[in-house]
Design a protein around this motif. Structure first.
Motif, PDB file in Angstrom:
ATOM      1  N   GLN A 129       0.825  -1.205   0.000  1.00  0.00           N
ATOM      2  CA  GLN A 129       0.000   0.000   0.000  1.00  0.00           C
ATOM      3  C   GLN A 129       0.861   1.257   0.000  1.00  0.00           C
ATOM      4  OE1 GLN A 129      -2.573  -0.993   3.435  1.00  0.00           O
ATOM      5  NE2 GLN A 129      -4.293  -0.664   2.050  1.00  0.00           N
ATOM      6  N   LEU A 130       1.950   1.244   0.772  1.00  0.00           N
ATOM      7  CA  LEU A 130       2.841   2.406   0.813  1.00  0.00           C
ATOM      8  C   LEU A 130       3.515   2.654  -0.538  1.00  0.00           C
ATOM      9  CD1 LEU A 130       4.573   1.845   4.284  1.00  0.00           C
ATOM     10  CD2 LEU A 130       2.723   3.433   3.745  1.00  0.00           C
ATOM     11  N   VAL A 131       3.752   1.576  -1.270  1.00  0.00           N
ATOM     12  CA  VAL A 131       4.444   1.706  -2.559  1.00  0.00           C
ATOM     13  C   VAL A 131       3.474   2.016  -3.695  1.00  0.00           C
ATOM     14  CG1 VAL A 131       5.862   0.503  -4.276  1.00  0.00           C
ATOM     15  CG2 VAL A 131       6.310   0.194  -1.832  1.00  0.00           C
ATOM     16  N   PHE A 132       2.322   1.329  -3.719  1.00  0.00           N
ATOM     17  CA  PHE A 132       1.446   1.376  -4.891  1.00  0.00           C
ATOM     18  C   PHE A 132       0.166   2.185  -4.694  1.00  0.00           C
ATOM     19  CE2 PHE A 132       3.768  -2.701  -5.248  1.00  0.00           C
ATOM     20  CZ  PHE A 132       4.382  -2.486  -6.474  1.00  0.00           C
ATOM     21  N   SER A 133      -0.062   2.766  -3.534  1.00  0.00           N
ATOM     22  CA  SER A 133      -1.288   3.528  -3.327  1.00  0.00           C
ATOM     23  C   SER A 133      -1.383   4.686  -4.318  1.00  0.00           C
ATOM     24  CB  SER A 133      -1.336   4.062  -1.894  1.00  0.00           C
ATOM     25  OG  SER A 133      -2.441   4.922  -1.721  1.00  0.00           O
ATOM     26  N   SER A 134      -2.579   4.938  -4.819  1.00  0.00           N
ATOM     27  CA  SER A 134      -2.775   6.019  -5.788  1.00  0.00           C
ATOM     28  C   SER A 134      -2.678   7.394  -5.137  1.00  0.00           C
ATOM     29  CB  SER A 134      -4.141   5.878  -6.476  1.00  0.00           C
ATOM     30  OG  SER A 134      -5.183   5.923  -5.514  1.00  0.00           O
ATOM     31  N   TYR A 137      -0.903   8.178  -1.854  1.00  0.00           N
ATOM     32  CA  TYR A 137       0.357   8.476  -1.172  1.00  0.00           C
ATOM     33  C   TYR A 137       1.451   7.478  -1.512  1.00  0.00           C
ATOM     34  CZ  TYR A 137      -1.801   4.940   1.850  1.00  0.00           C
ATOM     35  OH  TYR A 137      -2.415   3.818   2.316  1.00  0.00           O
ATOM     36  N   GLY A 138       1.273   6.704  -2.564  1.00  0.00           N
ATOM     37  CA  GLY A 138       2.243   5.680  -2.930  1.00  0.00           C
ATOM     38  C   GLY A 138       3.541   6.248  -3.456  1.00  0.00           C
ATOM     39  N   VAL A 139       4.630   5.565  -3.135  1.00  0.00           N
ATOM     40  CA  VAL A 139       5.953   6.009  -3.562  1.00  0.00           C
ATOM     41  C   VAL A 139       6.096   5.926  -5.078  1.00  0.00           C
ATOM     42  CG1 VAL A 139       8.434   5.507  -3.403  1.00  0.00           C
ATOM     43  CG2 VAL A 139       6.984   5.325  -1.373  1.00  0.00           C
ATOM     44  N   LEU A 140       5.550   4.874  -5.696  1.00  0.00           N
ATOM     45  CA  LEU A 140       5.727   4.677  -7.135  1.00  0.00           C
ATOM     46  C   LEU A 140       5.132   5.821  -7.942  1.00  0.00           C
ATOM     47  CD1 LEU A 140       6.685   2.879  -9.433  1.00  0.00           C
ATOM     48  CD2 LEU A 140       4.527   1.647  -9.312  1.00  0.00           C
ATOM     49  N   ASN A 141       3.909   6.216  -7.646  1.00  0.00           N
ATOM     50  CA  ASN A 141       3.287   7.328  -8.374  1.00  0.00           C
ATOM     51  C   ASN A 141       4.004   8.643  -8.098  1.00  0.00           C
ATOM     52  OD1 ASN A 141       1.398   5.723  -9.594  1.00  0.00           O
ATOM     53  ND2 ASN A 141      -0.322   6.377  -8.331  1.00  0.00           N
ATOM     54  N   ALA A 142       4.471   8.826  -6.855  1.00  0.00           N
ATOM     55  CA  ALA A 142       5.143  10.076  -6.506  1.00  0.00           C
ATOM     56  C   ALA A 142       6.471  10.223  -7.247  1.00  0.00           C
ATOM     57  CB  ALA A 142       5.371  10.140  -4.994  1.00  0.00           C
ATOM     58  N   VAL A 143       7.210   9.116  -7.368  1.00  0.00           N
ATOM     59  CA  VAL A 143       8.518   9.166  -8.018  1.00  0.00           C
ATOM     60  C   VAL A 143       8.389   9.224  -9.541  1.00  0.00           C
ATOM     61  CG1 VAL A 143      10.654   7.877  -8.408  1.00  0.00           C
ATOM     62  CG2 VAL A 143       9.687   8.026  -6.110  1.00  0.00           C
ATOM     63  N   GLY A 180       5.660  10.082 -11.340  1.00  0.00           N
ATOM     64  CA  GLY A 180       4.748  11.096 -11.878  1.00  0.00           C
ATOM     65  C   GLY A 180       3.502  10.518 -12.503  1.00  0.00           C
ATOM     66  N   LEU A 181       3.291   9.211 -12.381  1.00  0.00           N
ATOM     67  CA  LEU A 181       2.102   8.578 -12.930  1.00  0.00           C
ATOM     68  C   LEU A 181       0.906   8.792 -12.008  1.00  0.00           C
ATOM     69  CD1 LEU A 181       3.705   5.172 -14.011  1.00  0.00           C
ATOM     70  CD2 LEU A 181       3.176   7.121 -15.490  1.00  0.00           C
ATOM     71  N   HIS A 182      -0.278   8.524 -12.535  1.00  0.00           N
ATOM     72  CA  HIS A 182      -1.499   8.620 -11.741  1.00  0.00           C
ATOM     73  C   HIS A 182      -2.320   7.349 -11.963  1.00  0.00           C
ATOM     74  CE1 HIS A 182      -0.683  12.827 -10.790  1.00  0.00           C
ATOM     75  NE2 HIS A 182      -0.345  12.985 -12.063  1.00  0.00           N
ATOM     76  N   VAL A 183      -1.704   6.227 -11.634  1.00  0.00           N
ATOM     77  CA  VAL A 183      -2.334   4.930 -11.845  1.00  0.00           C
ATOM     78  C   VAL A 183      -2.854   4.415 -10.507  1.00  0.00           C
ATOM     79  CG1 VAL A 183      -2.007   2.565 -12.644  1.00  0.00           C
ATOM     80  CG2 VAL A 183      -0.764   4.444 -13.748  1.00  0.00           C
ATOM     81  N   ASP A 184      -4.071   3.910 -10.507  1.00  0.00           N
ATOM     82  CA  ASP A 184      -4.641   3.312  -9.307  1.00  0.00           C
ATOM     83  C   ASP A 184      -4.251   1.843  -9.280  1.00  0.00           C
ATOM     84  OD1 ASP A 184      -6.026   2.737  -7.051  1.00  0.00           O
ATOM     85  OD2 ASP A 184      -8.023   3.183  -7.843  1.00  0.00           O
ATOM     86  N   TRP A 185      -3.020   1.567  -8.837  1.00  0.00           N
ATOM     87  CA  TRP A 185      -2.464   0.229  -8.904  1.00  0.00           C
ATOM     88  C   TRP A 185      -3.279  -0.791  -8.124  1.00  0.00           C
ATOM     89  CZ3 TRP A 185       1.197  -0.179 -12.472  1.00  0.00           C
ATOM     90  CH2 TRP A 185       1.986   0.936 -12.775  1.00  0.00           C
ATOM     91  N   LEU A 186      -3.816  -0.390  -6.985  1.00  0.00           N
ATOM     92  CA  LEU A 186      -4.528  -1.322  -6.117  1.00  0.00           C
ATOM     93  C   LEU A 186      -6.038  -1.266  -6.285  1.00  0.00           C
ATOM     94  CD1 LEU A 186      -2.452  -0.794  -2.845  1.00  0.00           C
ATOM     95  CD2 LEU A 186      -2.179  -2.561  -4.587  1.00  0.00           C
ATOM     96  N   GLY A 187      -6.545  -0.252  -6.949  1.00  0.00           N
ATOM     97  CA  GLY A 187      -7.989  -0.122  -7.130  1.00  0.00           C
ATOM     98  C   GLY A 187      -8.483  -0.551  -8.495  1.00  0.00           C
ATOM     99  N   ASP A 188      -7.602  -0.600  -9.479  1.00  0.00           N
ATOM    100  CA  ASP A 188      -7.973  -0.989 -10.837  1.00  0.00           C
ATOM    101  C   ASP A 188      -7.988  -2.509 -10.933  1.00  0.00           C
ATOM    102  OD1 ASP A 188      -8.346  -1.380 -13.527  1.00  0.00           O
ATOM    103  OD2 ASP A 188      -6.807   0.040 -14.165  1.00  0.00           O
TER     104      ASP A 188
END
Length: 292
Positions: free
Chosen positions: A129-134, A136-142, A144-152
């Motif tokens: 959740q910390l990495v892939f959250s849409s 506060y996730g680290v992946l989207n923050a680093v 610049g994407l806006h993907v809902d990794w855990l909700g899609d």
């Protein structure tokens, strides 16, 4: 001179019977008892409080026809098993082979790869959740994407399998590393003398000697794939594309609408699937040993 037969004293027999008896009672009470009870309850309609009604195979018919989450869960469990068996497990073996070569700082690499194993899957779920959250996730923050990794629903199962595979790789690596350490170096030397390169020596000489380890890894992989529960439950309670058979068992047995018979039917199916994989592979393994 004939060897003397050891005679056990009454105290030895008492300790032996007591030790085995406790183990058998615990095993029957905590494993086989609930298993047989689930098999019996799977043919009933019971909410845990009222009278038990015998309905035969109706629960299984409802699962196959009028319960859509079941087939979604079966699909996800099959994907989970395929990912662990075809991606995470071979990668764990690859890491074990590299570390077996006594690379520089191999202890550091081994500790880093094994570290996720000491974490429960629930903790791995929180890390995911910390990495892939849409939000506060680290992946989207680093990135610049806006993907809902855990909700899609199209991608969340794959993301969660990667997180589970991260833990599984370290587990498989340490098991194979122990197996590789036990391989007789003379076998590798003989293969090198016969002109085999490292790849040929591994697949034709070393890997066949790891057959007992392969059995252990297969059993662990199947069990890990079928019992996966806490990681998806920690993320979204196993819903919205993350349905698994273990989650459906829990929801039906201890959920708001308690349907113990229906949940037991799902548990029985999960048991049959796991036993099918394990028994089939073990029978082929033992048949191969007898033919030798």
């Amino acid at each position: 001179m004939a060897a003397k037969t050891r005679r056990y004293s009454a105290r030895d027999v008492t300790v032996l019977v007591a030790g085995l008896g406790v183990a058998i009672v615990v095993n029957v009470g905590l494993v086989w008892g609930p298993t047989l009870a689930s098999v019996g309850l799977s043919a009933t309609d019971w909410n845990g409080i009222g009278p038990i009604e015998w309905i035969g195979a109706r629960n299984y018919e409802d699962l196959a026809g009028t319960y859509p989450p079941f087939w979604s869960a079966v699909r996800n469990n099959v994907l989970w098993l395929g990912f662990l068996g075809l991606v995470a497990t071979p990668f764990g073996l690859f890491c074990a082979v590299l570390l077996d070569r006594r690379l520089r700082m191999s202890r550091v690499y081994q500790s880093a790869l094994y570290m996720p194993v000491v974490l429960s899957l629930a903790v791995v779920g929180f890390i995911a959740q910390l990495v892939f959250s849409s939000d506060y996730g680290v992946l989207n923050a680093v990135s610049g994407l806006h993907v809902d990794w855990l909700g899609d629903r199209a991608v969340n199962i794959w993301v969660v399998m990667v997180a589970a595979g991260w833990r599984h790789v370290g587990y498989v690596m340490i098991i194979y590393l122990a197996g590789l350490k036990a391989v007789d170096p003379a076998l590798k030397e003989a293969a090198a003398i016969d002109g085999a390169n490292e790849r040929q020596a591994f697949f034709r000489v070393v890997f066949p000697t790891l057959r007992p380890v392969n059995v252990i890894v297969l059993v662990i992989t199947v069990i890990e794939a079928l019992r996966a529960f806490d990681i998806v439950y920690a993320i979204n309670k196993g819903r919205n594309g993350l349905e698994l058979l273990s989650v459906l068992v829990t929801e039906n047995i201890v959920g708001e609408a308690s349907r113990i018979g229906f949940g037991s039917a799902i548990a029985v199916i999960l048991l049959v699937i796991s036993l099918g994989f394990i028994v089939t592979y073990l029978s082929q393994l033992f048949r191969g040993e007898e033919e030798r």
